[in-house]
Design a protein around this motif. Structure first.
Motif, PDB file in Angstrom:
ATOM      1  N   VAL A  29      -5.833   7.751  -2.966  1.00  0.00           N
ATOM      2  CA  VAL A  29      -5.067   6.549  -3.322  1.00  0.00           C
ATOM      3  C   VAL A  29      -5.917   5.481  -4.013  1.00  0.00           C
ATOM      4  CG1 VAL A  29      -5.214   5.461  -1.018  1.00  0.00           C
ATOM      5  CG2 VAL A  29      -3.290   4.924  -2.498  1.00  0.00           C
ATOM      6  N   GLY A  31       0.828  -1.209   0.000  1.00  0.00           N
ATOM      7  CA  GLY A  31       0.000   0.000   0.000  1.00  0.00           C
ATOM      8  C   GLY A  31       0.863   1.260   0.000  1.00  0.00           C
ATOM      9  N   ASP A  53     -12.024  -0.278  -3.462  1.00  0.00           N
ATOM     10  CA  ASP A  53     -11.027  -1.340  -3.645  1.00  0.00           C
ATOM     11  C   ASP A  53     -11.702  -2.664  -4.030  1.00  0.00           C
ATOM     12  OD1 ASP A  53      -9.135   0.535  -2.910  1.00  0.00           O
ATOM     13  OD2 ASP A  53      -8.877  -0.221  -0.873  1.00  0.00           O
ATOM     14  N   ASP A  99      -4.201  -7.343  -3.197  1.00  0.00           N
ATOM     15  CA  ASP A  99      -4.216  -8.330  -4.292  1.00  0.00           C
ATOM     16  C   ASP A  99      -2.987  -9.236  -4.214  1.00  0.00           C
ATOM     17  OD1 ASP A  99      -2.299  -6.436  -4.827  1.00  0.00           O
ATOM     18  OD2 ASP A  99      -2.663  -6.383  -6.990  1.00  0.00           O
TER      19      ASP A  99
HETATM   20  O1   DC Z   1      -2.704  -0.667   2.748  1.00  0.00           O
HETATM   21  P1   DC Z   1      -3.029   0.821   2.580  1.00  0.00           P
HETATM   22  O2   DC Z   1      -4.317   1.224   3.235  1.00  0.00           O
HETATM   23  O3   DC Z   1      -1.896   1.722   2.922  1.00  0.00           O
HETATM   24  O4   DC Z   1      -3.266   0.972   1.002  1.00  0.00           O
HETATM   25  C1   DC Z   1      -3.624   2.197   0.414  1.00  0.00           C
HETATM   26  C2   DC Z   1      -4.463   1.967  -0.838  1.00  0.00           C
HETATM   27  O5   DC Z   1      -3.665   1.394  -1.862  1.00  0.00           O
HETATM   28  C3   DC Z   1      -5.661   1.058  -0.694  1.00  0.00           C
HETATM   29  O6   DC Z   1      -6.826   1.782  -0.342  1.00  0.00           O
HETATM   30  C4   DC Z   1      -5.801   0.443  -2.058  1.00  0.00           C
HETATM   31  C5   DC Z   1      -4.435   0.489  -2.636  1.00  0.00           C
HETATM   32  N1   DC Z   1      -3.758  -0.800  -2.657  1.00  0.00           N
HETATM   33  C6   DC Z   1      -4.007  -1.640  -3.719  1.00  0.00           C
HETATM   34  O7   DC Z   1      -4.836  -1.312  -4.579  1.00  0.00           O
HETATM   35  N2   DC Z   1      -3.356  -2.823  -3.831  1.00  0.00           N
HETATM   36  C7   DC Z   1      -2.458  -3.192  -2.902  1.00  0.00           C
HETATM   37  N3   DC Z   1      -1.815  -4.338  -3.035  1.00  0.00           N
HETATM   38  C8   DC Z   1      -2.205  -2.352  -1.783  1.00  0.00           C
HETATM   39  C9   DC Z   1      -2.882  -1.171  -1.686  1.00  0.00           C
END
Ligand code: DC
Length: 228
Positions: free
Chosen positions: A100, A35, A185, A132
């Motif tokens: 994001v 993330g 998401d 993912d």
């Molecule tokens: O884990 P986090 O909340 O810091 O992640 C921020 C954003 O990044 C989350 O809302 C969706 C995206 N994300 C993603 O699409 N795929 C990932 N493997 C990790 C994060």
């Protein structure tokens, strides 16, 4: 002993990072917060005035981004550096959190980051958390954990963390942000947040950090044992 990759996916703010850090320390593995990489792209986009909904503009930024994790010798944490600059606090703001999910919807952004993530896990011994990881990044991971908790519990935990870090916000704003991110998401076309068929579910609404750590460590030891 054989090393494995561990994938931790799940909803926003349910302690994936805390569990990833614990497992990486207990097993001597490298922890990667995927993330943080999507947040770094978002920070770069906001700074350069790029429209986060415009995939072409965003794609043009990607080749100029050097994203790396460096271990902080003081606390042992792996921290995000963007183009040689320490950006850990700057990727954790509400401004970045609010954009994001829009950035991470775009396939070109995902392709760029997934390739980097696969490289990081090529030699195994990685605990990576995200949305993912078990479904797309490491579909062959020997252990996949899918974490969740009730939204109100997650919002209260994150609000406490943000307030302690001096971020001015309200519980309502945090709850809205995490509900919004979960919805975006889970519904995006490319690599939506999904529980892999072979993932183990960890709902920590009523679990202490210690209890969840022990459950997950046992799963990890079993998975490593099977591969040895
Ligand atoms: O884990 P986090 O909340 O810091 O992640 C921020 C954003 O990044 C989350 O809302 C969706 C995206 N994300 C993603 O699409 N795929 C990932 N493997 C990790 C994060």
């Amino acid at each position: 002993m054989n090393k494995i990759n561990i994938a931790i996916d799940g909803h926003s703010s349910c302690g994936k990072g805390t569990l990833a850090r614990y497992l990486s320390q207990a097993l001597g593995y490298v922890m990667i917060d995927s993330g943080a990489m999507y947040r770094a792209v978002t920070l770069a986009a906001l700074r350069s005035g790029v429209d986060v909904h415009n995939e072409q503009e965003l794609s043009a930024l990607l080749p100029g981004l050097d994203i790396e994790f460096r271990k902080n010798p003081e606390n042992g944490r792996s921290e995000l550096w963007l183009n040689g600059v320490y950006e850990e606090p700057n990727i954790r703001t509400m401004e970045v959190a609010n954009s994001v999910s829009a950035v991470s919807k775009h396939s070109s952004v995902r392709r760029f980051l997934v390739a980097m993530q696969r490289n990081m896990g090529a030699h195994k011994g990685v605990v990576m958390d995200g949305r993912d990881i078990g479904t797309v990044v490491f579909p062959d991971a020997a252990l996949k954990i899918f974490m969740t908790a009730a939204p109100e519990i997650r919002a209260a935990r994150r609000f406490k963390e943000l307030t302690a870090a001096g971020v001015q916000t309200s519980l309502e704003a945090v709850l809205d942000n995490l509900n919004g991110r979960d919805a975006q998401d889970s519904s995006r076309a490319d690599s939506p947040l999904l529980m892999a068929n072979d993932a183990k579910l960890l709902d920590n609404s009523n679990l202490s950090i210690e209890a969840q750590s022990q459950i997950a460590l046992q799963w990890a030891e079993e998975a490593i044992g099977k591969r040895s």
